[in-house]
Design a protein around this motif. Structure first.
Motif, PDB file in Angstrom:
ATOM      1  N   THR A  28       0.842  -1.208   0.000  1.00 49.83           N
ATOM      2  CA  THR A  28       0.000   0.000   0.000  1.00 49.83           C
ATOM      3  C   THR A  28       0.868   1.245   0.000  1.00 49.83           C
ATOM      4  OG1 THR A  28      -1.727  -1.195   1.200  1.00 49.83           O
ATOM      5  CG2 THR A  28      -1.835   1.216   1.228  1.00 49.83           C
ATOM      6  N   ALA A  29       1.901   1.251   0.822  1.00 47.19           N
ATOM      7  CA  ALA A  29       2.821   2.391   0.856  1.00 47.19           C
ATOM      8  C   ALA A  29       3.505   2.567  -0.493  1.00 47.19           C
ATOM      9  CB  ALA A  29       3.852   2.207   1.959  1.00 47.19           C
ATOM     10  N   ALA A  30       3.850   1.463  -1.137  1.00 45.59           N
ATOM     11  CA  ALA A  30       4.465   1.547  -2.468  1.00 45.59           C
ATOM     12  C   ALA A  30       3.522   2.238  -3.435  1.00 45.59           C
ATOM     13  CB  ALA A  30       4.819   0.150  -2.967  1.00 45.59           C
ATOM     14  N   GLN A  31       2.254   1.882  -3.379  1.00 48.38           N
ATOM     15  CA  GLN A  31       1.264   2.501  -4.263  1.00 48.38           C
ATOM     16  C   GLN A  31       1.138   3.996  -3.955  1.00 48.38           C
ATOM     17  OE1 GLN A  31      -2.645   0.819  -3.884  1.00 48.38           O
ATOM     18  NE2 GLN A  31      -3.327   1.649  -5.836  1.00 48.38           N
ATOM     19  N   LEU A  32       1.132   4.351  -2.680  1.00 56.31           N
ATOM     20  CA  LEU A  32       1.050   5.761  -2.286  1.00 56.31           C
ATOM     21  C   LEU A  32       2.233   6.563  -2.805  1.00 56.31           C
ATOM     22  CD1 LEU A  32      -0.068   5.401   1.427  1.00 56.31           C
ATOM     23  CD2 LEU A  32      -1.447   6.250  -0.470  1.00 56.31           C
ATOM     24  N   LEU A  33       3.396   5.932  -2.819  1.00 60.13           N
ATOM     25  CA  LEU A  33       4.619   6.614  -3.247  1.00 60.13           C
ATOM     26  C   LEU A  33       4.859   6.526  -4.746  1.00 60.13           C
ATOM     27  CD1 LEU A  33       6.908   5.439  -0.327  1.00 60.13           C
ATOM     28  CD2 LEU A  33       6.013   7.744  -0.692  1.00 60.13           C
ATOM     29  N   GLY A  34       4.033   5.768  -5.432  1.00 57.97           N
ATOM     30  CA  GLY A  34       4.219   5.619  -6.874  1.00 57.97           C
ATOM     31  C   GLY A  34       5.381   4.712  -7.221  1.00 57.97           C
ATOM     32  N   LEU A  35       5.662   3.752  -6.338  1.00 58.86           N
ATOM     33  CA  LEU A  35       6.764   2.817  -6.551  1.00 58.86           C
ATOM     34  C   LEU A  35       6.215   1.443  -6.904  1.00 58.86           C
ATOM     35  CD1 LEU A  35       8.857   3.584  -3.334  1.00 58.86           C
ATOM     36  CD2 LEU A  35       9.339   4.376  -5.650  1.00 58.86           C
ATOM     37  N   SER A  36       7.040   0.652  -7.560  1.00 55.35           N
ATOM     38  CA  SER A  36       6.667  -0.742  -7.745  1.00 55.35           C
ATOM     39  C   SER A  36       6.820  -1.446  -6.405  1.00 55.35           C
ATOM     40  CB  SER A  36       7.550  -1.415  -8.794  1.00 55.35           C
ATOM     41  OG  SER A  36       8.864  -1.601  -8.290  1.00 55.35           O
ATOM     42  N   GLY A  55       6.638 -10.801  11.968  1.00 58.26           N
ATOM     43  CA  GLY A  55       6.717 -12.079  11.263  1.00 58.26           C
ATOM     44  C   GLY A  55       7.262 -11.839   9.869  1.00 58.26           C
ATOM     45  N   ARG A  56       6.538 -12.312   8.878  1.00 60.05           N
ATOM     46  CA  ARG A  56       6.961 -12.115   7.490  1.00 60.05           C
ATOM     47  C   ARG A  56       6.387 -10.847   6.871  1.00 60.05           C
ATOM     48  NH1 ARG A  56       5.833 -17.038   3.969  1.00 60.05           N
ATOM     49  NH2 ARG A  56       7.296 -15.933   2.653  1.00 60.05           N
ATOM     50  N   ARG A  57       5.484 -10.170   7.583  1.00 62.60           N
ATOM     51  CA  ARG A  57       4.847  -8.968   7.046  1.00 62.60           C
ATOM     52  C   ARG A  57       5.704  -7.740   7.314  1.00 62.60           C
ATOM     53  NH1 ARG A  57      -1.249  -8.457   7.479  1.00 62.60           N
ATOM     54  NH2 ARG A  57      -0.676  -6.993   5.857  1.00 62.60           N
ATOM     55  N   VAL A  58       5.703  -6.827   6.363  1.00 62.99           N
ATOM     56  CA  VAL A  58       6.482  -5.588   6.465  1.00 62.99           C
ATOM     57  C   VAL A  58       5.508  -4.412   6.390  1.00 62.99           C
ATOM     58  CG1 VAL A  58       8.342  -4.205   5.469  1.00 62.99           C
ATOM     59  CG2 VAL A  58       8.433  -6.705   5.325  1.00 62.99           C
ATOM     60  N   PHE A  59       5.624  -3.503   7.348  1.00 61.92           N
ATOM     61  CA  PHE A  59       4.767  -2.329   7.413  1.00 61.92           C
ATOM     62  C   PHE A  59       5.607  -1.064   7.409  1.00 61.92           C
ATOM     63  CE2 PHE A  59       2.452  -5.729   9.452  1.00 61.92           C
ATOM     64  CZ  PHE A  59       1.177  -5.598   8.935  1.00 61.92           C
ATOM     65  N   VAL A  60       5.091  -0.026   6.775  1.00 63.03           N
ATOM     66  CA  VAL A  60       5.721   1.294   6.797  1.00 63.03           C
ATOM     67  C   VAL A  60       5.011   2.095   7.882  1.00 63.03           C
ATOM     68  CG1 VAL A  60       6.144   3.414   5.493  1.00 63.03           C
ATOM     69  CG2 VAL A  60       6.311   1.199   4.355  1.00 63.03           C
ATOM     70  N   LEU A  61       5.786   2.804   8.700  1.00 59.34           N
ATOM     71  CA  LEU A  61       5.212   3.633   9.753  1.00 59.34           C
ATOM     72  C   LEU A  61       4.610   4.894   9.135  1.00 59.34           C
ATOM     73  CD1 LEU A  61       8.183   3.404  12.243  1.00 59.34           C
ATOM     74  CD2 LEU A  61       6.029   2.153  12.351  1.00 59.34           C
ATOM     75  N   ARG A  62       3.364   5.191   9.493  1.00 59.51           N
ATOM     76  CA  ARG A  62       2.706   6.388   8.964  1.00 59.51           C
ATOM     77  C   ARG A  62       3.512   7.636   9.315  1.00 59.51           C
ATOM     78  NH1 ARG A  62      -2.879   7.274  11.344  1.00 59.51           N
ATOM     79  NH2 ARG A  62      -1.641   8.063  13.060  1.00 59.51           N
ATOM     80  N   SER A  63       4.041   7.693  10.543  1.00 61.48           N
ATOM     81  CA  SER A  63       4.824   8.864  10.948  1.00 61.48           C
ATOM     82  C   SER A  63       6.079   9.005  10.093  1.00 61.48           C
ATOM     83  CB  SER A  63       5.187   8.772  12.424  1.00 61.48           C
ATOM     84  OG  SER A  63       5.930   7.592  12.680  1.00 61.48           O
TER      85      SER A  63
END
Length: 84
Positions: A28-36, A55-63
């Motif tokens: 989702t963050a990639a889509q927001l940033l216009g990245l693949s 675990g295996r999931r990666v999240f970008v911090l909103r801040s």
């Protein structure tokens, strides 16, 4: 640079009709940033994106995303609420 990214973030959030959570899934963050998706994972691995792993999931911090986009975090968290 920042204005274009903010416009992208706004359009994605309006499309989903949701405000952004504190932890944003990396695709989702990639889509927001216009990245693949692959580029976003590369930037995360290189430390260029502020991420947390659960675990295996990666999240970008909103801040961290707000700092990257040079916008106030409250502005970023409110994206999409006016569209709902």
């Amino acid at each position: 640079m920042g204005a274009h990214r903010m416009d992208t973030a706004t359009s994605v959030a309006k499309t989903t009709g949701q405000s952004l959570p504190p932890l944003i899934p990396l695709p989702t963050a990639a889509q927001l940033l216009g990245l693949s998706r692959a580029s976003a994972y590369r930037y995360a691995a290189a430390g260029e994106l502020p991420v947390r792993r659960f675990g295996r999931r990666v999240f970008v911090l909103r801040s961290g995303l707000a700092a990257l986009l040079e916008v106030d975090e409250s502005e970023l968290s409110a994206i999409g609420t006016e569209a709902a």
